[in-house]
Design an enzyme around this catalytic site. Sequence first.
Site, PDB file in Angstrom:
ATOM      1  N   THR A  54       0.854  -1.195   0.000  1.00 27.55           N
ATOM      2  CA  THR A  54       0.000   0.000   0.000  1.00 27.55           C
ATOM      3  C   THR A  54       0.883   1.235   0.000  1.00 27.55           C
ATOM      4  O   THR A  54       2.101   1.155   0.215  1.00 27.55           O
ATOM      5  CB  THR A  54      -0.928   0.020   1.226  1.00 27.55           C
ATOM      6  OG1 THR A  54      -1.861   1.076   1.092  1.00 27.55           O
ATOM      7  CG2 THR A  54      -0.133   0.247   2.498  1.00 27.55           C
ATOM      8  N   THR A  55       0.268   2.382  -0.225  1.00 25.60           N
ATOM      9  CA  THR A  55       0.947   3.665  -0.057  1.00 25.60           C
ATOM     10  C   THR A  55      -0.022   4.636   0.587  1.00 25.60           C
ATOM     11  O   THR A  55      -1.114   4.882   0.053  1.00 25.60           O
ATOM     12  CB  THR A  55       1.417   4.252  -1.394  1.00 25.60           C
ATOM     13  OG1 THR A  55       2.298   3.330  -2.041  1.00 25.60           O
ATOM     14  CG2 THR A  55       2.172   5.562  -1.162  1.00 25.60           C
TER      15      THR A  55
END
Length: 258
Positions: A54-55
């Site tokens: 994820t970011t």
Amino acid sequence: MDQTEDTFGCLEVESYALDALNDVDDMLPDLECEKLRLPPNPSGIPKIDFKKGTTTLGFVFQGGIVLAVDSRASTGQFIASSTVLKIIEINDYLLGTMAGGAADCQFWERVLGQECRLWELRNKERITVAAASKILANITYSYRGKGLSMGTMVAGSDKQGVSLYYVDDEGTRIKSNRFSVGSGSIFAYGILDAGYRWDLSVPEALELGRRAVYHATHLDAGSGGKVMVYHVFPGGWKKISRDDSAKLHADYRGGGGK
């Protein structure tokens, strides 16, 4: 069926006795039971290791706080979803981000929303961002070592202004002006550190957050989908945009941006 008298001699409690099974295979229909048994050596059972990606990022500037996230949920090499809402709207003044296990983050941040509401009812005033983040940190600390997977940010506004905290599954709680969490954070930090200034205007700050997450989705296999941007300001928050990362790639690489 046997009837026995309880400890105090007042009530009759019914107990049921089950016939003991001499062989566990008696519980099964006529199947080849040998194929159903586990291997004698525990090491023979394959371990499923779901790697996540994820970011998420957040930063404080003179106009409030910008939160930006992607929307991809991955389990190892598989994309489980491209439409995950990784910013949790805790209440009208608080937001939380998701990184790690989606179920853990969603569940405990919703529990945090309930705890914040109970706090407001008891104290007749709105909870501060510091207190809300401390509640979440206390929860994760109590479950330390139990398998939680969380790397969240809690952002919001209160009578002291806007605040940004990082809380993880070990009970760590840190206040700062800039955070990026997730497998794509190393790429997002590169853009964020290069373009961050305290005196950014609101449009500049929103574009910086959007661009940083876009670059992470382009370079990190665990990040992708939509790029969502929220703006937290004194008095509340506002959802700004939800752009497809492929469209952003065409805009930026096609001359619409650097």
